[in-house]
Every structure is written in C-alpha cells, then in structure tokens.
Design an enzyme around this catalytic site. Structure first.
Site, mmCIF file in Angstrom:
data_model
loop_
_atom_site.group_PDB
_atom_site.id
_atom_site.type_symbol
_atom_site.label_atom_id
_atom_site.label_comp_id
_atom_site.label_asym_id
_atom_site.label_seq_id
_atom_site.Cartn_x
_atom_site.Cartn_y
_atom_site.Cartn_z
ATOM 1 N N GLU A 119 0.846 -1.243 -0.052
ATOM 2 C CA GLU A 119 -0.027 -0.034 -0.073
ATOM 3 C C GLU A 119 0.559 1.237 0.095
ATOM 4 O O GLU A 119 1.789 1.427 0.565
ATOM 5 C CB GLU A 119 -0.979 0.099 0.972
ATOM 6 C CG GLU A 119 -1.890 1.135 1.475
ATOM 7 C CD GLU A 119 -2.788 0.998 2.614
ATOM 8 O OE1 GLU A 119 -2.889 -0.358 3.023
ATOM 9 O OE2 GLU A 119 -3.239 1.892 3.185
ATOM 10 N N GLU A 123 -2.799 10.835 3.099
ATOM 11 C CA GLU A 123 -3.919 10.887 3.733
ATOM 12 C C GLU A 123 -3.905 12.508 4.181
ATOM 13 O O GLU A 123 -3.016 12.950 4.540
ATOM 14 C CB GLU A 123 -3.918 9.908 4.846
ATOM 15 C CG GLU A 123 -4.469 8.525 4.393
ATOM 16 C CD GLU A 123 -4.092 7.532 5.467
ATOM 17 O OE1 GLU A 123 -5.265 6.838 5.890
ATOM 18 O OE2 GLU A 123 -2.980 7.338 6.109
ATOM 19 N N ARG A 203 -7.210 3.970 -5.594
ATOM 20 C CA ARG A 203 -8.579 4.179 -4.660
ATOM 21 C C ARG A 203 -8.459 5.276 -4.313
ATOM 22 O O ARG A 203 -7.385 6.211 -3.667
ATOM 23 C CB ARG A 203 -8.547 3.237 -3.645
ATOM 24 C CG ARG A 203 -9.536 3.097 -2.920
ATOM 25 C CD ARG A 203 -9.393 2.167 -1.877
ATOM 26 N NE ARG A 203 -9.760 0.889 -2.064
ATOM 27 C CZ ARG A 203 -9.827 -0.233 -1.079
ATOM 28 N NH1 ARG A 203 -9.738 0.193 0.080
ATOM 29 N NH2 ARG A 203 -9.922 -1.374 -1.474
ATOM 30 N N TRP A 207 -13.450 9.065 4.645
ATOM 31 C CA TRP A 207 -14.189 8.204 5.459
ATOM 32 C C TRP A 207 -13.870 9.331 6.713
ATOM 33 O O TRP A 207 -13.072 9.977 7.067
ATOM 34 C CB TRP A 207 -13.420 6.940 5.812
ATOM 35 C CG TRP A 207 -11.914 6.770 5.995
ATOM 36 C CD1 TRP A 207 -11.122 7.005 5.100
ATOM 37 C CD2 TRP A 207 -11.430 6.417 7.292
ATOM 38 N NE1 TRP A 207 -9.988 6.837 5.647
ATOM 39 C CE2 TRP A 207 -9.943 6.557 7.072
ATOM 40 C CE3 TRP A 207 -11.942 6.049 8.392
ATOM 41 C CZ2 TRP A 207 -9.033 5.980 7.931
ATOM 42 C CZ3 TRP A 207 -11.012 5.475 9.513
ATOM 43 C CH2 TRP A 207 -9.455 5.692 9.268
ATOM 44 N N THR A 218 -7.731 5.715 16.656
ATOM 45 C CA THR A 218 -8.026 5.971 15.299
ATOM 46 C C THR A 218 -8.814 7.598 15.317
ATOM 47 O O THR A 218 -8.077 8.286 14.623
ATOM 48 C CB THR A 218 -9.165 5.108 14.754
ATOM 49 O OG1 THR A 218 -8.704 4.017 14.808
ATOM 50 C CG2 THR A 218 -9.317 5.496 13.410
#
Ligand SMILES: *[C@@H]1O[C@H](CO)[C@@H](O)[C@H](O)[C@H]1NC(C)=O
Ligand SMILES: *[C@@H]1O[C@H](CO)[C@@H](O)[C@H](O)[C@H]1NC(C)=O
Length: 292
Positions: A119, A123, A203, A207, A218
């Site tokens: 990956e 972000e 992608r 979110w 998180t």
C-alpha cells in the site's frame, strides 16, 4: 497507552482501517485469478469537464459531479464514498489534483493497494490545515513505526494541489505540486521485504476516522471526534493521471511470496519506463523458469 494506541492507528493499513477486502490474497491463497492490467501506458480522468467513471468501480457510497470536479461527500455517520480503478498497474505513476475535505476527524485519501496489501498512501485529516501524511505498507506489515511521514502543504482543504506518487522497483517518490518531498528505497523498507512491489489498484475515498464508534487511537490520529451535524464534508477531485510501467493484459502471481519476482506480466507490451528489475513477461521464453 494513549500514545501506543495512536501509533497503532497511524500504522493501520487502509484495508484494515476502512473495510475488509474480499480480494483473493496470494500470500495465503494459491492460484488466485489473474488481475486485470491497465493495457496501455497511461490513463486519465478529468472530472471538471466530464462525469465519466469509465475505468473506475464505486466500492462504497456514490460520487457526484459539478464543474469543480468529482465530489466525495460525507453527509452523515457511516458515509464513506470510495472508488477504485477497474485495473491494476505494476509500478507506475499516479497523480491526483484535489482538495481535501474539511471536518474534524474526516480523512481524505489517495491510496494504491495490492492484493497482498502492499500500500502507498496520501492522507489528509480535515482539522489539519497545514500538512499531509505519506505512508506505505509492504504485505500489510505494521511492525515498524517509522513509515508515516508528514509534509507541509498550504491549506489542503481550501486549495487544490497536485499529489503524485512515482513508484518504481528502485524507489517510491511522493511529489506535491511537482516537488519531490519523500523518497523511499527498498533498503529503507526492511531490506526490500516490505517495499511495495506488487500490482496495485488506485483508490480515492473519504471516511470518518473521527467517528465516535471508532477506537480511541483512530479518533486521536484523525484529529478528534467528527461532529456530523457540521456535515457535509466534501473531498473534490479535479483530475487523475495514471501511468503503468508494465502494461499487459493481466498480472498473475506464480507463488505465495508476494514478491515482485513472483508476478508474471501476461502479454506484456513494454513500458514507457522499464524498472531495472521488472519481472519477465509471458511472451519471454524464460517466464516459466523457476525462481530458485
Ligand atoms: C519516475 O521515476 C523514474 C525513475 O527515476 C523517472 O525516469 C521518471 O521520469 C519518473 N516519472 C515521473 C512522472 O516523475
Ligand atoms: C494474450 O493476448 C492474446 C491475443 O490478444 C489473447 O488471445 C490471450 O488470451 C492473452 N493471454 C492472456 C494470458 O491474457
């Protein structure tokens, strides 16, 4: 404990952080079906003048369009519109011109992801108006804590910027508005073992890392709890350009190592830029030679 949780969240691969993948994983499953390859050197989508999702599959929610681009909108808890390419690239270049979403805890992302969970990421968190995070994973491995690196960028939630990744067998370079900010070599990724090296899909998605139902680490990584009454939160993508350095008809994993050398390019037609150790293609007579 708080900081440990935070570290763990930062290092959580998108496949675990966002949604379980149903893709056949060649690390654990022999004889996965071949992946469809981008059969040309390049592909692009320009959403300021077109609303075509040709070449893309919507994997969650839906994307809307207006003259400023493709919009990925969170209106309420649980929304996470995401699209990914129909095809894989095997080493290549991904360039995305976009504006990240506002909103505490809202994560806008550009992700390249392989079937073995290699990956490469960009972000953006809605509350962080001065920087962006780069990250990578090799074979989904989360055992080291030095992969995430932040770089300054001016107001990513109000200004469009161009974020790119140039991924070759020799290095991964993250590029902001044409300026290389980070280069990762295989040596720096556990001697190459955890260097992303298998065919990836691209992608784009958004979110809510700050969803109150998420683990504390998180939420903390995402910058705090999302206040959904402040929605909508919108990520806007104007254009995407993709180059495939190993075009062909498909990519087939020949064993369960997850290494680049185990991937065969079927009907390989040669690339604009051939990495030094691009695996052999099926048209070559040596393609079925054992690796060891
Ligand atoms: C990607 O890196 C390769 C190897 O350094 C270089 O030849 C190529 O021009 C780069 N491509 C882009 C689009 O930056
Ligand atoms: C390679 O291309 C030929 C001709 O286009 C096609 O018939 C064949 O199925 C392809 N092979 C693979 C493995 O995709």
């Amino acid at each position: 404990m708080r900081s440990l949780l935070s570290v763990l969240a930062v290092t959580l691969p998108v496949c675990l952080a966002q949604s379980a993948t149903t893709t056949c994983n060649p690390l654990s499953t022999p004889s996965c079906p071949a992946d469809t390859a981008l059969n040309t050197n390049s592909f692009s989508s320009t959403w300021t003048s077109s609303s075509s999702l040709n070449g893309w599959k919507t994997t969650a929610g839906s994307v809307s369009f207006d003259s400023s681009g493709a919009e990925f909108v969170i209106n309420k808890e649980g929304d996470a519109p995401t699209i990914q390419t129909d095809f894989y690239i095997f080493y290549g270049y991904l360039e995305v011109k976009m504006r990240a979403a506002t909103g505490t805890g809202i994560v806008s992302s550009i992700v390249m992801l392989s079937d073995v969970n290699d990956e490469i990421d960009w972000e953006f968190t809605g509350g962080d108006t001065t920087q962006t995070q780069t990250n990578y994973f090799g074979k989904g491995y989360t055992g080291t804590y030095d992969r995430a690196v932040w770089f300054p960028v001016a107001s990513p939630q109000t200004q469009f910027h161009t974020y790119a990744v140039n991924w070759t067998a020799d290095a991964i370079t993250w590029i902001i508005d044409g300026v290389a900010v980070r280069t990762l070599t295989p040596d720096e990724a556990d001697g190459g073992v955890h260097f992303p090296q298998t065919p990836m899909r691209c992608r784009l998605g958004i979110w809510a890392g700050g969803d109150p139902s998420n683990p504390e680490g998180t939420i903390e990584w995402a910058g705090g709890e999302t206040v959904f009454s402040q929605a909508p939160f919108t990520m806007t993508v104007q254009s995407v350009t993709i180059q495939n350095y190993s075009p062909g008809s498909s990519y087939l994993y020949k064993d369960e190592t997850g290494d680049a050398s185990s991937v065969e390019v079927e009907n390989g037609s040669g690339g604009v830029f051939a990495p030094s150790d691009t695996p052999s293609s099926s048209s070559s007579s040596s393609s079925s030679a054992p690796q060891s």
